[in-house]
Write a protein that holds these residues in place. Structure first.
Motif, PDB file in Angstrom:
ATOM      1  N   TYR A  23      -3.459  -9.352  23.407  1.00 44.54           N
ATOM      2  CA  TYR A  23      -4.654 -10.033  23.672  1.00 44.54           C
ATOM      3  C   TYR A  23      -4.168 -11.111  24.909  1.00 44.54           C
ATOM      4  CZ  TYR A  23      -8.945 -12.693  23.874  1.00 44.54           C
ATOM      5  OH  TYR A  23     -10.109 -13.446  24.353  1.00 44.54           O
ATOM      6  N   SER A  58      -9.189 -10.587  28.246  1.00 44.17           N
ATOM      7  CA  SER A  58     -10.470 -11.531  28.232  1.00 44.17           C
ATOM      8  C   SER A  58     -10.658 -11.756  29.713  1.00 44.17           C
ATOM      9  CB  SER A  58     -10.310 -12.671  27.244  1.00 44.17           C
ATOM     10  OG  SER A  58     -11.590 -13.269  27.255  1.00 44.17           O
ATOM     11  N   ALA A 137     -12.972  -9.006  19.949  1.00 50.65           N
ATOM     12  CA  ALA A 137     -11.446  -8.479  20.046  1.00 50.65           C
ATOM     13  C   ALA A 137     -10.733  -7.959  18.791  1.00 50.65           C
ATOM     14  CB  ALA A 137     -10.565  -9.772  20.661  1.00 50.65           C
TER      15      ALA A 137
END
Length: 171
Positions: A23, A58, A137
């Motif tokens: 992530y 992101s 997420a």
């Protein structure tokens, strides 16, 4: 969770070896747009080299549009790099962080009088909460087949904030 130094690209691939997913979010507010792009590309290159199976980036709503807004376009550049190198990805593109309205001190991003001028009377502002981004997420990682090679714009469905509610309040 493993700590890495985004300013030292040579340290990234070794810590990513064996990882299923990454992530990623970079912060241009504490450095610069140029540094954000370099860090984002370094991490994606390292993830590709380490054969990471799912890279969740992101970004920001509208990153693909090349708007001329530097902190949107920087994220769009990182997105294009991810696609170019063939890294399996999902882009999460959140709206304006609702937490920006709660920030204080050097992190107070909201100037209410400027915001009310920019948005005009009765214009709505889409927002996303960071907890919702985190939860989404996790969902993306839990359902990779559904979200791989997707870009998902994310905004909350609760009450949107109208500038008419706050036009005289300044933080």
């Amino acid at each position: 969770m493993i700590y890495g130094d985004l300013d030292k690209p040579e340290t990234l691939t070794p810590i990513l070896k064996g990882a299923y997913g990454v992530y990623s979010v970079q912060n241009n507010w504490t450095s610069s747009i140029k540094v954000e792009i370099a860090q984002g590309k370094a991490l994606t290159d390292a993830a590709k080299a380490a054969k990471v199976q799912h890279f969740v980036y992101s970004s920001v709503g509208g990153a693909e549009r090349q708007t001329g807004i530097p902190h949107f376009d920087s994220k769009g550049e990182i997105e294009r790099h991810i696609i170019k190198i063939g890294l399996p990805y999902t882009f999460i593109r959140p709206a304006y962080f609702i937490e920006n309205f709660l920030a204080t001190g050097s992190f107070a991003f909201v100037n209410w009088s400027l915001l009310s001028w920019a948005l005009k009377k009765n214009r709505k502002l889409q927002t996303a909460a960071v907890d919702d981004i985190r939860a989404f997420a996790a969902l993306v990682f839990s359902q990779p087949k559904r979200y791989l090679a997707q870009a998902v714009e994310l905004a909350g469905y609760g009450k949107t904030i109208s500038t008419t509610d706050y036009q005289y309040r300044a933080i």
